[in-house]
Design a protein around this motif. Structure first.
Motif, PDB file in Angstrom:
ATOM      1  N   PHE A 115     -77.257   0.450 -42.622  1.00 19.59           N
ATOM      2  CA  PHE A 115     -77.735   1.758 -42.168  1.00 19.59           C
ATOM      3  C   PHE A 115     -76.881   2.366 -41.061  1.00 19.59           C
ATOM      4  O   PHE A 115     -77.225   3.399 -40.488  1.00 19.59           O
ATOM      5  N   ASP A 116     -75.766   1.713 -40.803  1.00 23.64           N
ATOM      6  CA  ASP A 116     -74.747   2.352 -39.981  1.00 23.64           C
ATOM      7  C   ASP A 116     -73.949   3.362 -40.803  1.00 23.64           C
ATOM      8  O   ASP A 116     -73.298   4.248 -40.240  1.00 23.64           O
ATOM      9  N   VAL A 117     -74.006   3.210 -42.143  1.00 27.60           N
ATOM     10  CA  VAL A 117     -73.171   4.058 -42.999  1.00 27.60           C
ATOM     11  C   VAL A 117     -73.954   4.831 -44.061  1.00 27.60           C
ATOM     12  O   VAL A 117     -73.424   5.767 -44.668  1.00 27.60           O
ATOM     13  N   VAL A 118     -75.205   4.445 -44.330  1.00 30.65           N
ATOM     14  CA  VAL A 118     -76.026   5.182 -45.297  1.00 30.65           C
ATOM     15  C   VAL A 118     -77.410   5.404 -44.697  1.00 30.65           C
ATOM     16  O   VAL A 118     -77.798   4.750 -43.729  1.00 30.65           O
ATOM     17  N   GLU A 119     -78.163   6.308 -45.308  1.00 29.70           N
ATOM     18  CA  GLU A 119     -79.484   6.641 -44.786  1.00 29.70           C
ATOM     19  C   GLU A 119     -80.567   5.755 -45.393  1.00 29.70           C
ATOM     20  O   GLU A 119     -80.440   5.263 -46.503  1.00 29.70           O
ATOM     21  N   ARG A 120     -81.637   5.572 -44.630  1.00 23.60           N
ATOM     22  CA  ARG A 120     -82.803   4.870 -45.141  1.00 23.60           C
ATOM     23  C   ARG A 120     -83.562   5.763 -46.127  1.00 23.60           C
ATOM     24  O   ARG A 120     -83.568   6.977 -45.997  1.00 23.60           O
ATOM     25  N   SER A 121     -84.189   5.134 -47.090  1.00 26.14           N
ATOM     26  CA  SER A 121     -85.064   5.823 -48.047  1.00 26.14           C
ATOM     27  C   SER A 121     -84.363   6.997 -48.721  1.00 26.14           C
ATOM     28  O   SER A 121     -84.992   8.012 -49.015  1.00 26.14           O
ATOM     29  N   VAL A 146     -84.019  -2.758 -49.967  1.00 26.55           N
ATOM     30  CA  VAL A 146     -85.301  -2.117 -50.273  1.00 26.55           C
ATOM     31  C   VAL A 146     -85.547  -0.932 -49.352  1.00 26.55           C
ATOM     32  O   VAL A 146     -86.067   0.110 -49.771  1.00 26.55           O
ATOM     33  N   ALA A 147     -85.152  -1.064 -48.085  1.00 27.59           N
ATOM     34  CA  ALA A 147     -85.357   0.022 -47.129  1.00 27.59           C
ATOM     35  C   ALA A 147     -84.531   1.256 -47.470  1.00 27.59           C
ATOM     36  O   ALA A 147     -84.824   2.358 -47.003  1.00 27.59           O
ATOM     37  N   ALA A 148     -83.495   1.079 -48.285  1.00 23.97           N
ATOM     38  CA  ALA A 148     -82.672   2.213 -48.701  1.00 23.97           C
ATOM     39  C   ALA A 148     -83.286   2.980 -49.867  1.00 23.97           C
ATOM     40  O   ALA A 148     -82.818   4.063 -50.208  1.00 23.97           O
ATOM     41  N   LEU A 149     -84.344   2.434 -50.463  1.00 22.94           N
ATOM     42  CA  LEU A 149     -84.951   3.029 -51.648  1.00 22.94           C
ATOM     43  C   LEU A 149     -86.025   4.049 -51.315  1.00 22.94           C
ATOM     44  O   LEU A 149     -86.770   3.899 -50.348  1.00 22.94           O
TER      45      LEU A 149
END
Length: 272
Positions: A115-121, A146-149
């Protein structure tokens, strides 16, 4: 197995074989066909469920784009996170050659600092292929994925299987190494083993469910492909197609999960 994904996003639709196989490297199809079939079916459901023509896909550890570029060819937007700048350079080149550069984004990073490079959810689907073997904490790696979904998102999890390594070492005559892999907590056959960690189907399922996923399917991958002599597949008429059908038939059977080289788990997040 389902019919090939017929997403409305692409007018020129490649068939399943075009996505998961390389005619110049027939054995490569044996390593990806089952995963592609399951993944495409899941993405088709997600397209229909979301009502959107294209999905946002995150490929964690996606390297040079073996999955990302074909997914982009289907019209989906794919972000690849990988620690290797060389792999990301190859990804950029491959995407450009396939004419999908505008739908593929590569960023340097790893599972621990996702999450330094992409957003959560922020994603409809996350691919986590060949990652858990190398992270310090597999449970934390899955939790990040899972938190990225988004709600009702899809996680495609592919990892090295313990039983396949034990069987391969035994068939090669390395019986001590086979037993070492069988009894080692990480499933390693010795100091020279290039894979830091292997899993059973039960371990992967437990990790996925522990991260809050509903597990929809578990498949064995490369059950027979790594054991069949290459000369047979490459030269015997009809052998490749027959072996592909055998792999597909055995992939869903729990009795064969224990000897698969890789294990594929498909999970989904709950609705909001």
């Amino acid at each position: 197995m389902s019919e090939p994904l017929l997403s409305p996003v692409s007018k020129e639709r490649p068939q399943t074989g075009a996505l998961g196989t390389d005619p110049a490297r027939p054995r490569s199809s044996l390593r990806t066909a089952v995963v592609w079939e399951v993944l495409q079916e899941a993405l088709e459901r997600r397209v229909k469920g979301s009502g959107r023509e294209s999905l946002d896909v995150l490929d964690a550890g996606g390297g040079s784009g073996n999955f990302a570029v074909p997914l982009a060819r289907l019209g989906h937007r794919v972000t690849v996170v990988d620690p290797s700048p060389n792999a990301l350079f190859a990804l950029e080149r491959r995407a450009a050659e396939a004419g999908v550069a505008e739908r593929v984004r590569g960023v340097q990073g790893d599972a621990g600092g996702l999450f330094d490079v992409v957003e959560r959810s922020g994603y409809d689907a996350v691919l986590c292929h060949g990652v858990l073997e190398y992270v310090d904490d597999p449970a934390d790696g899955i939790r990040n994925a899972v938190a990225a979904l988004r709600p009702e998102g899809v996680l495609s999890l592919l990892a090295a299987g313990l039983g396949g390594a034990v069987l391969a070492r035994a068939l090669a005559g390395h019986f001590k190494e086979a037993r070492q892999a069988l009894t080692d907590p990480d499933g390693r056959w010795g100091a020279g083993d290039p894979v830091p960690r292997r899993f059973t189907a039960e371990q992967l399922t437990e990790l996925a469910e522990g991260a809050g996923l509903t597990v929809g399917a578990v498949h064995g991958v490369r059950i027979f492909a790594d054991l069949v002599p290459g000369v047979l597949v490459d030269t015997e008429p009809g052998a490749l197609e027959a072996l592909l059908k055998l792999e597909e038939a055995a992939a869903e059977l729990p009795s064969f999960h224990a000897v698969a080289t890789q294990l594929h788990v498909l999970g989904e997040t709950r609705a909001s």
